[in-house]
Write an enzyme that holds these catalytic residues in place. Structure first.
Site, PDB file in Angstrom:
ATOM      1  N   GLY A  46      40.536  35.943  33.585  1.00 39.44           N
ATOM      2  CA  GLY A  46      41.372  37.064  33.613  1.00 39.44           C
ATOM      3  C   GLY A  46      42.250  37.005  32.766  1.00 39.44           C
ATOM      4  O   GLY A  46      42.859  38.181  32.141  1.00 39.44           O
ATOM      5  N   CYS A  47      43.041  35.944  33.018  1.00 40.37           N
ATOM      6  CA  CYS A  47      44.529  35.757  32.164  1.00 40.37           C
ATOM      7  C   CYS A  47      44.275  35.765  30.665  1.00 40.37           C
ATOM      8  O   CYS A  47      45.171  36.063  29.831  1.00 40.37           O
ATOM      9  CB  CYS A  47      45.453  34.504  32.853  1.00 40.37           C
ATOM     10  SG  CYS A  47      45.480  34.674  34.321  1.00 40.37           S
ATOM     11  N   THR A  48      43.264  35.102  30.269  1.00 41.37           N
ATOM     12  CA  THR A  48      42.923  35.143  28.946  1.00 41.37           C
ATOM     13  C   THR A  48      42.582  36.342  28.508  1.00 41.37           C
ATOM     14  O   THR A  48      42.972  36.943  27.417  1.00 41.37           O
ATOM     15  CB  THR A  48      41.533  34.215  28.555  1.00 41.37           C
ATOM     16  OG1 THR A  48      41.888  32.821  28.987  1.00 41.37           O
ATOM     17  CG2 THR A  48      41.108  34.023  27.452  1.00 41.37           C
TER      18      THR A  48
END
Length: 155
Positions: A46-48
């Site tokens: 998700g952060c990527t």
């Protein structure tokens, strides 16, 4: 649980190390608007996605007068690996003590898979040219957040 920021609040000042260990301060951006976004961990799906979305739209955001700073509890070495692996152009800074996240209301209790846990609350705070909070968004989604931000900011 830390206090959430409200529009009109003074954005808490910070100086944190970036992926190269260089100190980055909010005050370095006085005179420009800054999108400060908080995410749980580098090199996670998700952060990527979120970091890539910000990178893909960086020119558009910069052209509209916005700088972007991503804040996570990661150390500079992990941020450098994240930046290099994903070709990120967004400024990433680490807050291992979580003091800045706490000051921004981006650390505390949240729901994760139906359980209450303490951790990073995915948040975005937009700071105006004078260091005041323009928008404070909490519990944002990793996917589609940047597109929604661009729409809501009329960019």
């Amino acid at each position: 649980m830390s206090e959430r920021l409200q529009p009109g609040d003074t954005a808490p000042a910070f100086t944190l190390p970036d992926a190269d260990g260089k100190q980055v301060s909010l005050s370095d951006h006085t005179g420009r608007k800054v999108i400060v976004y908080f995410y749980p961990a580098a090199l996670t799906p998700g952060c990527t996605k979120q970091a890539c979305d910000f990178t893909d739209n960086l020119e558009l955001l910069a052209g509209a007068g916005y700088d972007v700073i991503g804040v996570s509890p990661d150390k500079p070495e992990k941020l450098a690996a994240f930046r290099d692996q994903e070709s990120l152009k967004v400024t990433l800074v680490g807050d291992p003590s979580k003091e800045v996240m706490d000051a921004y209301g981006a650390f505390g209790e949240k729901q994760l898979y139906g359980k209450t846990v303490t951790g990073v609350i995915r948040s975005t705070v937009i700071v105006d040219e004078n260091g005041k909070v323009e928008h404070a968004l909490y519990n944002v989604k990793a996917t589609g957040h940047v597109a929604k931000l661009i729409k809501d900011l009329h960019i």
